[in-house]
Write a protein that holds these residues in place. Structure first.
Motif, mmCIF file in Angstrom:
data_model
loop_
_atom_site.group_PDB
_atom_site.id
_atom_site.type_symbol
_atom_site.label_atom_id
_atom_site.label_comp_id
_atom_site.label_asym_id
_atom_site.label_seq_id
_atom_site.Cartn_x
_atom_site.Cartn_y
_atom_site.Cartn_z
ATOM 1 N N SER A 26 0.823 -1.212 0.000
ATOM 2 C CA SER A 26 0.000 0.000 0.000
ATOM 3 C C SER A 26 0.859 1.265 0.000
ATOM 4 O O SER A 26 0.431 2.300 -0.494
ATOM 5 C CB SER A 26 -0.905 0.014 1.230
ATOM 6 N N HIS A 28 1.706 2.893 2.683
ATOM 7 C CA HIS A 28 1.359 3.740 3.823
ATOM 8 C C HIS A 28 2.476 3.687 4.860
ATOM 9 O O HIS A 28 2.981 2.615 5.203
ATOM 10 C CB HIS A 28 0.050 3.315 4.448
ATOM 11 N N ILE A 40 2.385 10.628 9.222
ATOM 12 C CA ILE A 40 1.549 9.715 8.443
ATOM 13 C C ILE A 40 1.712 10.114 6.989
ATOM 14 O O ILE A 40 1.556 11.291 6.638
ATOM 15 C CB ILE A 40 0.068 9.784 8.851
ATOM 16 N N PHE A 42 0.820 8.581 2.933
ATOM 17 C CA PHE A 42 0.129 7.555 2.167
ATOM 18 C C PHE A 42 0.797 7.340 0.811
ATOM 19 O O PHE A 42 1.375 8.261 0.243
ATOM 20 C CB PHE A 42 -1.342 7.946 1.958
ATOM 21 N N ASN A 43 0.669 6.118 0.299
ATOM 22 C CA ASN A 43 1.154 5.751 -1.038
ATOM 23 C C ASN A 43 2.623 6.120 -1.254
ATOM 24 O O ASN A 43 2.983 6.680 -2.284
ATOM 25 C CB ASN A 43 0.285 6.387 -2.126
#
Length: 117
Positions: A26, A28, A40, A42-43
């Motif tokens: 993913s 993440h 945090i 993402f991707n």
């Protein structure tokens, strides 16, 4: 899925656990220190650097993509501001120790002279 933990001791001797979770499929990314999440993302499927501070120490967490997956490197960065702040805090620690001993001497003298009178 990659999970790593480092125990880093600041120049003042305080320990911090730095954790990274990286879902390689993913992409993440979660970085947290002790129990608090600080990053945090993402991707994240390519190499990347993250920067954050532990007390007066600037840190760099680098994710390096290679053929087998990812490599994770945590390194401290020496920055003049953080170095000055650390020196100030050491000075204040010495002042606190000195003040403690002065207070102990004062109370010892009070007890000694209080017993004689």
């Amino acid at each position: 899925m990659a999970q790593y933990v480092w125990t880093y001791y600041t120049p003042l001797g305080r320990p911090y656990n730095v954790y990274i979770y990286h879902g390689e499929e993913s992409g993440h990314v979660i970085v947290y220190i002790n129990a608090g999440i600080i990053i945090i993302d993402f991707n994240q499927l390519e190499s990347k650097k993250y920067h954050f501070a532990l007390e007066h120490q600037l840190m760099e967490l680098e994710m390096i993509k290679n053929e087998e997956g990812f490599e994770y490197v945590l390194t401290p960065i020496v920055h003049p501001y953080f170095k000055q702040a650390m020196e100030r805090e050491k000075k204040y620690d010495l002042m606190r120790v000195g003040l403690f001993f002065l207070v102990m001497i004062f109370f010892s003298l009070l007890v000694i002279y209080g017993i004689k009178t």
